[in-house]
Design a protein around this motif. Sequence first.
Motif, PDB file in Angstrom:
ATOM      1  N   GLY A   1      81.643  66.334  21.705  1.00 48.05           N
ATOM      2  CA  GLY A   1      81.033  65.089  22.044  1.00 48.05           C
ATOM      3  C   GLY A   1      80.395  64.661  21.322  1.00 48.05           C
ATOM      4  N   ASP A   2      79.431  64.603  22.005  1.00 52.10           N
ATOM      5  CA  ASP A   2      77.278  63.984  21.691  1.00 52.10           C
ATOM      6  C   ASP A   2      77.389  64.907  20.307  1.00 52.10           C
ATOM      7  N   ALA A   3      77.590  66.207  20.287  1.00 54.97           N
ATOM      8  CA  ALA A   3      76.944  66.650  18.375  1.00 54.97           C
ATOM      9  C   ALA A   3      77.588  65.655  17.413  1.00 54.97           C
ATOM     10  N   ALA A   4      79.337  65.275  17.827  1.00 50.71           N
ATOM     11  CA  ALA A   4      80.507  65.365  16.534  1.00 50.71           C
ATOM     12  C   ALA A   4      80.013  63.624  16.416  1.00 50.71           C
ATOM     13  N   HIS A   5      80.238  62.489  17.785  1.00 50.31           N
ATOM     14  CA  HIS A   5      80.134  61.302  17.741  1.00 50.31           C
ATOM     15  C   HIS A   5      78.674  60.670  18.035  1.00 50.31           C
ATOM     16  N   MET A   7      76.633  59.883  20.064  1.00 51.51           N
ATOM     17  CA  MET A   7      76.842  59.120  21.505  1.00 51.51           C
ATOM     18  C   MET A   7      75.393  59.183  22.336  1.00 51.51           C
ATOM     19  N   LEU A   8      74.737  57.777  22.904  1.00 50.70           N
ATOM     20  CA  LEU A   8      74.138  58.314  23.737  1.00 50.70           C
ATOM     21  C   LEU A   8      74.335  58.937  24.628  1.00 50.70           C
ATOM     22  N   PRO A   9      73.480  60.051  25.319  1.00 51.59           N
ATOM     23  CA  PRO A   9      75.142  60.631  27.429  1.00 51.59           C
ATOM     24  C   PRO A   9      74.569  59.342  28.300  1.00 51.59           C
ATOM     25  N   SER A  10      74.272  58.486  27.878  1.00 51.09           N
ATOM     26  CA  SER A  10      73.820  57.494  29.225  1.00 51.09           C
ATOM     27  C   SER A  10      75.394  57.191  29.714  1.00 51.09           C
ATOM     28  N   LEU A  11      76.199  57.101  28.133  1.00 48.79           N
ATOM     29  CA  LEU A  11      76.651  56.836  28.548  1.00 48.79           C
ATOM     30  C   LEU A  11      78.948  57.468  28.662  1.00 48.79           C
ATOM     31  N   GLY A  12      77.774  58.827  29.392  1.00 51.74           N
ATOM     32  CA  GLY A  12      78.560  60.054  30.315  1.00 51.74           C
ATOM     33  C   GLY A  12      80.421  59.962  29.176  1.00 51.74           C
ATOM     34  N   ALA A  13      80.434  59.813  28.615  1.00 49.82           N
ATOM     35  CA  ALA A  13      82.058  59.687  27.388  1.00 49.82           C
ATOM     36  C   ALA A  13      81.556  61.398  26.343  1.00 49.82           C
ATOM     37  N   GLY A  14      81.010  62.057  26.102  1.00 49.06           N
ATOM     38  CA  GLY A  14      80.774  63.362  25.451  1.00 49.06           C
ATOM     39  C   GLY A  14      81.970  64.302  25.312  1.00 49.06           C
ATOM     40  N   VAL A  15      82.083  64.253  27.207  1.00 55.33           N
ATOM     41  CA  VAL A  15      82.586  65.890  26.371  1.00 55.33           C
ATOM     42  C   VAL A  15      84.277  64.736  26.732  1.00 55.33           C
ATOM     43  N   VAL A  51      84.266  56.096  15.469  1.00 55.13           N
ATOM     44  CA  VAL A  51      82.775  54.907  15.229  1.00 55.13           C
ATOM     45  C   VAL A  51      82.624  53.832  17.125  1.00 55.13           C
ATOM     46  N   SER A  52      84.000  53.876  17.482  1.00 51.44           N
ATOM     47  CA  SER A  52      83.710  52.714  18.729  1.00 51.44           C
ATOM     48  C   SER A  52      82.727  52.978  19.827  1.00 51.44           C
ATOM     49  N   ILE A  53      83.386  54.693  20.469  1.00 51.76           N
ATOM     50  CA  ILE A  53      82.643  55.314  21.027  1.00 51.76           C
ATOM     51  C   ILE A  53      81.276  55.105  20.592  1.00 51.76           C
ATOM     52  N   CYS A  54      80.509  55.428  19.265  1.00 58.22           N
ATOM     53  CA  CYS A  54      79.570  55.291  19.551  1.00 58.22           C
ATOM     54  C   CYS A  54      79.111  54.041  19.991  1.00 58.22           C
ATOM     55  N   ASN A  55      79.399  52.677  19.152  1.00 60.33           N
ATOM     56  CA  ASN A  55      79.557  51.870  19.686  1.00 60.33           C
ATOM     57  C   ASN A  55      78.713  51.735  20.932  1.00 60.33           C
ATOM     58  N   LEU A  56      80.076  51.611  21.375  1.00 59.74           N
ATOM     59  CA  LEU A  56      79.886  51.352  22.690  1.00 59.74           C
ATOM     60  C   LEU A  56      78.653  51.517  23.559  1.00 59.74           C
ATOM     61  N   TYR A  88      89.196  53.610  22.732  1.00 60.49           N
ATOM     62  CA  TYR A  88      87.746  53.383  22.986  1.00 60.49           C
ATOM     63  C   TYR A  88      87.898  51.879  21.694  1.00 60.49           C
ATOM     64  N   HIS A  89      88.419  51.734  20.509  1.00 60.05           N
ATOM     65  CA  HIS A  89      88.693  51.253  19.912  1.00 60.05           C
ATOM     66  C   HIS A  89      89.254  49.340  20.342  1.00 60.05           C
ATOM     67  N   GLU A  90      89.606  49.823  21.055  1.00 63.92           N
ATOM     68  CA  GLU A  90      90.543  49.024  21.682  1.00 63.92           C
ATOM     69  C   GLU A  90      89.958  47.799  23.210  1.00 63.92           C
ATOM     70  N   ILE A  91      88.273  48.834  23.996  1.00 66.34           N
ATOM     71  CA  ILE A  91      87.433  48.924  24.821  1.00 66.34           C
ATOM     72  C   ILE A  91      86.440  47.526  24.180  1.00 66.34           C
ATOM     73  N   GLU A  92      86.252  48.506  22.934  1.00 63.62           N
ATOM     74  CA  GLU A  92      85.154  47.785  22.036  1.00 63.62           C
ATOM     75  C   GLU A  92      85.185  46.623  21.435  1.00 63.62           C
ATOM     76  N   ARG A  93      86.820  46.095  21.423  1.00 69.42           N
ATOM     77  CA  ARG A  93      86.857  45.276  21.111  1.00 69.42           C
ATOM     78  C   ARG A  93      86.984  43.602  22.285  1.00 69.42           C
ATOM     79  N   ASP A  94      87.307  44.565  23.229  1.00 67.39           N
ATOM     80  CA  ASP A  94      87.047  43.380  24.561  1.00 67.39           C
ATOM     81  C   ASP A  94      85.861  42.971  24.629  1.00 67.39           C
ATOM     82  N   ILE A  95      84.653  43.495  24.244  1.00 70.82           N
ATOM     83  CA  ILE A  95      83.034  43.596  24.586  1.00 70.82           C
ATOM     84  C   ILE A  95      82.541  42.007  23.866  1.00 70.82           C
ATOM     85  N   LYS A  96      82.624  41.069  24.896  1.00 74.26           N
ATOM     86  CA  LYS A  96      82.141  39.922  24.617  1.00 74.26           C
ATOM     87  C   LYS A  96      80.227  39.753  24.440  1.00 74.26           C
ATOM     88  N   TYR A  97      80.426  38.813  23.658  1.00 68.20           N
ATOM     89  CA  TYR A  97      78.807  39.436  22.487  1.00 68.20           C
ATOM     90  C   TYR A  97      78.437  37.509  23.092  1.00 68.20           C
TER      91      TYR A  97
END
Length: 98
Positions: A1-5, A7-15, A51-56, A88-97
């Motif tokens: 997960g983390d190696a392929a994507h 992402m920062l490990p603090s999201l806890g979604a690599g596995v 892409v979305s999980i890395c952005n999240l 993940y792409h739907e979760i990212e879509r719902d983020i408010k900026y």
Amino acid sequence: GDAAHTMLPSLGAGVTAGLEDCIVLEKCIRECRTPSEICEMYNRIRIKDSVSICNLSKIAFGGSDRSNRGGVIDEKVILSLGDSNVPYHEIERDIKYY
């Protein structure tokens, strides 16, 4: 997960992302005949969520322009992160900026 994507490990979604990758890759291997077809199908299925999980990861825990502009993950998005049926792409879509 983390190696392929990457992402920062603090999201806890690599596995979780890695396991999802395995499930998708297995489907691609079953349905395709050549390594090239496998890669094309895998990329087509996983690109938006990869892409979305890395952005999240960057938005939630710093490390990107978006985090500096005040990207906020609200209750709805946090609950979505715990629901395995929400891509993940739907979760990212719902983020408010702000």
